[in-house]
Scaffold this motif. Structure first.
Motif, mmCIF file in Angstrom:
data_model
loop_
_atom_site.group_PDB
_atom_site.id
_atom_site.type_symbol
_atom_site.label_atom_id
_atom_site.label_comp_id
_atom_site.label_asym_id
_atom_site.label_seq_id
_atom_site.Cartn_x
_atom_site.Cartn_y
_atom_site.Cartn_z
ATOM 1 N N LYS A 72 27.825 0.659 24.168
ATOM 2 C CA LYS A 72 29.091 0.396 24.573
ATOM 3 C C LYS A 72 29.102 -0.371 26.014
ATOM 4 O O LYS A 72 28.703 -0.530 27.196
ATOM 5 C CB LYS A 72 29.661 2.092 24.938
ATOM 6 N N TRP A 73 31.058 -0.428 25.944
ATOM 7 C CA TRP A 73 31.104 -1.112 26.863
ATOM 8 C C TRP A 73 31.765 -0.336 28.342
ATOM 9 O O TRP A 73 32.209 1.424 28.233
ATOM 10 C CB TRP A 73 32.391 -2.148 26.996
ATOM 11 N N ALA A 74 31.557 -0.627 29.880
ATOM 12 C CA ALA A 74 31.471 0.679 30.488
ATOM 13 C C ALA A 74 31.454 -0.590 32.140
ATOM 14 O O ALA A 74 31.203 -1.321 31.753
ATOM 15 C CB ALA A 74 30.558 1.358 30.951
ATOM 16 N N GLU A 75 32.799 0.074 33.058
ATOM 17 C CA GLU A 75 33.113 -0.336 33.530
ATOM 18 C C GLU A 75 31.667 0.324 35.042
ATOM 19 O O GLU A 75 31.885 1.352 34.944
ATOM 20 C CB GLU A 75 34.289 0.778 34.759
ATOM 21 N N ARG A 76 31.010 -1.088 36.066
ATOM 22 C CA ARG A 76 30.532 -1.255 36.156
ATOM 23 C C ARG A 76 30.810 -1.970 37.628
ATOM 24 O O ARG A 76 31.078 -3.052 37.554
ATOM 25 C CB ARG A 76 28.867 -1.684 36.181
ATOM 26 N N GLN A 77 30.072 -2.132 38.560
ATOM 27 C CA GLN A 77 29.971 -2.964 39.684
ATOM 28 C C GLN A 77 28.755 -3.791 39.823
ATOM 29 O O GLN A 77 27.571 -3.495 39.005
ATOM 30 C CB GLN A 77 29.998 -1.575 41.177
ATOM 31 N N VAL A 78 29.248 -4.982 39.815
ATOM 32 C CA VAL A 78 28.701 -5.902 39.303
ATOM 33 C C VAL A 78 28.511 -6.906 40.884
ATOM 34 O O VAL A 78 28.874 -7.365 40.851
ATOM 35 C CB VAL A 78 28.907 -7.394 38.324
ATOM 36 N N ILE A 79 27.341 -7.534 40.803
ATOM 37 C CA ILE A 79 26.856 -8.025 42.175
ATOM 38 C C ILE A 79 25.669 -9.488 41.962
ATOM 39 O O ILE A 79 24.906 -9.018 40.929
ATOM 40 C CB ILE A 79 26.034 -7.357 42.942
ATOM 41 N N LEU A 80 25.802 -10.309 42.432
ATOM 42 C CA LEU A 80 25.556 -12.123 42.107
ATOM 43 C C LEU A 80 25.194 -12.225 43.028
ATOM 44 O O LEU A 80 25.581 -12.711 44.661
ATOM 45 C CB LEU A 80 25.772 -12.915 40.823
ATOM 46 N N CYS A 81 23.441 -12.597 43.842
ATOM 47 C CA CYS A 81 23.396 -12.750 44.576
ATOM 48 C C CYS A 81 21.877 -13.204 45.319
ATOM 49 O O CYS A 81 21.006 -12.164 44.409
ATOM 50 C CB CYS A 81 23.909 -11.085 46.271
ATOM 51 N N GLY A 82 21.688 -13.699 45.530
ATOM 52 C CA GLY A 82 20.126 -14.276 45.873
ATOM 53 C C GLY A 82 19.758 -15.119 44.473
ATOM 54 O O GLY A 82 20.400 -15.885 43.918
ATOM 55 N N THR A 83 18.381 -15.020 43.644
ATOM 56 C CA THR A 83 17.903 -15.038 42.177
ATOM 57 C C THR A 83 18.256 -14.212 41.120
ATOM 58 O O THR A 83 17.823 -13.969 39.853
ATOM 59 C CB THR A 83 16.959 -15.805 42.215
ATOM 60 N N CYS A 84 19.098 -13.075 41.515
ATOM 61 C CA CYS A 84 19.129 -12.239 40.209
ATOM 62 C C CYS A 84 20.859 -11.153 40.253
ATOM 63 O O CYS A 84 21.553 -11.501 41.374
ATOM 64 C CB CYS A 84 18.173 -10.659 41.071
ATOM 65 N N LEU A 85 20.805 -10.987 39.428
ATOM 66 C CA LEU A 85 22.229 -10.124 38.857
ATOM 67 C C LEU A 85 22.181 -8.568 39.127
ATOM 68 O O LEU A 85 21.225 -7.976 38.334
ATOM 69 C CB LEU A 85 22.282 -10.316 37.511
ATOM 70 N N ILE A 86 22.651 -8.076 39.368
ATOM 71 C CA ILE A 86 22.619 -6.413 39.595
ATOM 72 C C ILE A 86 23.460 -5.482 38.996
ATOM 73 O O ILE A 86 24.691 -6.055 39.640
ATOM 74 C CB ILE A 86 22.858 -6.041 41.590
ATOM 75 N N VAL A 87 23.350 -4.891 38.740
ATOM 76 C CA VAL A 87 24.230 -3.900 37.567
ATOM 77 C C VAL A 87 24.724 -2.396 38.447
ATOM 78 O O VAL A 87 22.776 -2.040 37.709
ATOM 79 C CB VAL A 87 24.914 -3.788 36.698
ATOM 80 N N ALA A 88 25.544 -1.790 38.706
ATOM 81 C CA ALA A 88 25.413 -0.038 38.921
ATOM 82 C C ALA A 88 24.834 0.526 38.057
ATOM 83 O O ALA A 88 25.812 0.284 37.184
ATOM 84 C CB ALA A 88 26.040 -0.075 40.178
ATOM 85 N N SER A 89 24.512 1.555 38.413
ATOM 86 C CA SER A 89 24.469 2.335 36.727
ATOM 87 C C SER A 89 25.660 3.629 36.610
ATOM 88 O O SER A 89 26.270 3.548 36.178
ATOM 89 C CB SER A 89 23.351 3.745 37.102
ATOM 90 N N VAL A 90 26.486 3.303 37.979
ATOM 91 C CA VAL A 90 27.629 3.643 37.991
ATOM 92 C C VAL A 90 29.042 3.498 38.599
ATOM 93 O O VAL A 90 28.421 2.627 39.932
ATOM 94 C CB VAL A 90 27.403 5.348 38.943
#
Length: 324
Positions: free
Chosen positions: A192-210
């Motif tokens: 399912k699609w869900a609202e998440r905080q997403v960060i692109l920094c350095g060499t990775c994509l960071i997705v928060a679980s909440v």
């Protein structure tokens, strides 16, 4: 015509031409920005009265702050004319950064030379004296003439002070991208699609679980050697995939075309790299972005030409505790 007068006129012409050239170059580089050539002076009778009688008095132009329309009752004061982008601060060559910040309830001042790196000023530094020293190095010798030249707002093309750290959108984009978007994990439609905080920094994509929280589990997606592709069946959507047999995939749906293009452009640079390189040189950084340390695969980190200290929690001596 006396020789000294000819030399003075020649020096003035050179300085004016230099200012005009630098201002034009700045305007070409920064689309839509108002250059110092077209900016009207904020000098009034109050400022002119302040300069009379003492060549050690002057005015520092501060960019990036909001002026309080009610100035203090005594002492060197800010201009009484409210401006959102340029503030005239009356001071003397002995006035320190600490004193200027105290009278304005500010935290710090920054200086930029020739449109280059932005540096935080030390509390003991004296901004107006810096301007006077700058003009002296250009060849001005007469104290009254130095005071007159220092009062010209277009001198900010060469030396500019900021009341707060200026944010360059392009520079910020290359350092860190962050936002709350609709996210789906994996290629299967069952997720399912869900609202998440997403960060692109350095060499990775960071997705928060909440949503809006980085306190819980963090999903880290290494991007070097991976893929970033447009999802044509969904508007403003990108698919991020890591490399290797255990590759993970995240779909991120952006709110606007501008966000979509910004993230696509930056992520494409990361996935196309052959080594895990992060180049943060010449960013006027005072500390390493905290999210950079989620990129455990970084092998090359360029931090040259910044303003980081060696000591302290964010100092360079503490980088060894991270697996870079």
């Amino acid at each position: 015509m006396p020789l000294s007068c000819s030399a003075d006129l020649y020096l003035t012409a050179i300085c004016v031409l230099t200012r005009l050239f630098l201002c034009q170059q700045r305007n070409i580089k920064r689309n839509g920005s108002r250059g110092c050539v077209t900016r009207k002076t904020r000098f009034g009778s109050r400022e002119r009265d302040w300069l009379k009688g003492d060549p050690q008095r002057g005015c520092v132009c501060l960019y990036g702050g909001t002026v309080d329309p009610q100035p203090p009752a005594s002492g060197p004061q800010a201009s009484s004319t409210p401006q959102t982008d340029l503030q005239l601060v009356l001071c003397s060559t002995s006035t320190t950064v600490e004193e200027l910040c105290a009278q304005r309830d500010g935290q710090a001042l920054y200086v930029q030379l020739h449109g280059d790196l932005v540096r935080r000023l030390e509390p003991s530094e004296r901004p107006l004296q810096m301007v006077y020293d700058y003009l002296t190095s250009m060849g001005y010798a007469d104290p009254v003439r130095v005071q007159q030249e220092a009062a010209n707002s277009d001198l900010s093309c060469l030396i500019r002070f900021y009341s707060e750290r200026p944010v360059n959108a392009d520079q910020l984009e290359r350092t860190l991208l962050k936002g709350v978007f609709s996210v789906r994990k994996g290629k299967t439609q069952l997720h399912k699609w869900a609202e998440r905080q997403v960060i692109l920094c350095g060499t990775c994509l960071i997705v928060a679980s909440v949503k809006d929280s980085l306190t819980g589990k963090m999903h880290i997606l290494p991007l070097v050697g991976g893929k970033v592709e447009e999802v044509k069946r969904r508007q403003h959507c990108l698919m991020f995939s890591s490399a290797g047999s255990q590759a993970q995939t995240y779909f991120v749906n952006f709110d606007t075309l501008a966000d979509y293009q910004r993230w696509h452009r930056q992520a494409s640079k990361v996935v196309s790299q052959t080594i895990s390189l992060v180049d943060l040189s010449c960013y006027s950084l005072e500390s390493v972005p905290e999210y950079l340390f989620y990129s455990q695969d970084i092998t090359h980190l360029n931090l040259r030409h910044n303003f980081m200290s060696l000591q302290g929690p964010e100092g360079l001596l503490n980088l060894s505790r991270y697996q870079l």
